[in-house]
Design an enzyme around this catalytic site. Sequence first.
Site, PDB file in Angstrom:
ATOM      1  N   GLU A 169       6.566  -0.038  -4.633  1.00  0.00           N
ATOM      2  CA  GLU A 169       8.031   0.026  -4.599  1.00  0.00           C
ATOM      3  C   GLU A 169       8.660  -1.310  -4.223  1.00  0.00           C
ATOM      4  O   GLU A 169       9.875  -1.488  -4.370  1.00  0.00           O
ATOM      5  CB  GLU A 169       8.488   1.138  -3.644  1.00  0.00           C
ATOM      6  N   CYS A 226       0.158   2.322   1.079  1.00  0.00           N
ATOM      7  CA  CYS A 226      -0.048   1.562   2.307  1.00  0.00           C
ATOM      8  C   CYS A 226      -0.718   2.444   3.369  1.00  0.00           C
ATOM      9  O   CYS A 226      -1.836   2.892   3.165  1.00  0.00           O
ATOM     10  CB  CYS A 226       1.269   0.948   2.792  1.00  0.00           C
ATOM     11  N   HIS A 246       2.399  -2.263  -1.749  1.00  0.00           N
ATOM     12  CA  HIS A 246       3.633  -1.480  -1.905  1.00  0.00           C
ATOM     13  C   HIS A 246       4.145  -1.590  -3.339  1.00  0.00           C
ATOM     14  O   HIS A 246       4.827  -2.564  -3.678  1.00  0.00           O
ATOM     15  CB  HIS A 246       4.708  -1.989  -0.942  1.00  0.00           C
TER      16      HIS A 246
END
Length: 209
Positions: free
Chosen positions: A182, A79, A180
Amino acid sequence: MIAIIDYGMGNIRSVEQALKYIGAEYIVTSDKKEILRSDGVILPGVGAFPKAMDVLEERDLVCVLKEVCDIGKPLLGICLGMQLLFERSEELKDCSGLGLLPGEIRKLKVSYKIPHMGWNELRKEREFPLWNGLVDGSFVYYVHSYYADCPDEIVCGVSDYGMQVPGFVAKGNVFGAQFHPEKSGEIGMQILKNFQGVVEAWKSSQLSI
């Protein structure tokens, strides 16, 4: 060992939990020696580009990240962390970045709602290690208002949001995800596993020298 760089502007907790989930060895740190001792580095980030660069400068991490790049250690920006890898940004003011990737960070020029937030399809532009095991057109999670205006040859994956948004970028040992991983479910976990594999391969190559 993967070093997650903690400079006070990252989504550290979610990245840490994701690495724990895939069984990766990691350390959360801003210590230069620990970063250079690691086998790979993740630079997360949430917030404004100029503030992030100021903090990296204050903590003497700019030179460390450039050294990581120079020695060939795998580096993944996520990001804002991806955006910081580029030469400069127009966010808030003209601001120099790390200069590890060619290109500039610009405001999304779309009629759609900004920030670009939510799930979007990621289409493959070219092969690179982080695509391993992924299906072209997988959905990943974005939250951003700026994008990388960069050469086509470093763009490995794109998403459509009223324009083509580079989602995956790479040059040599430097990788970036505008989305993202994650927060992108099992697809994101596979991406992080792929980065873990790149890190392990680099570590093995150093042991054989």
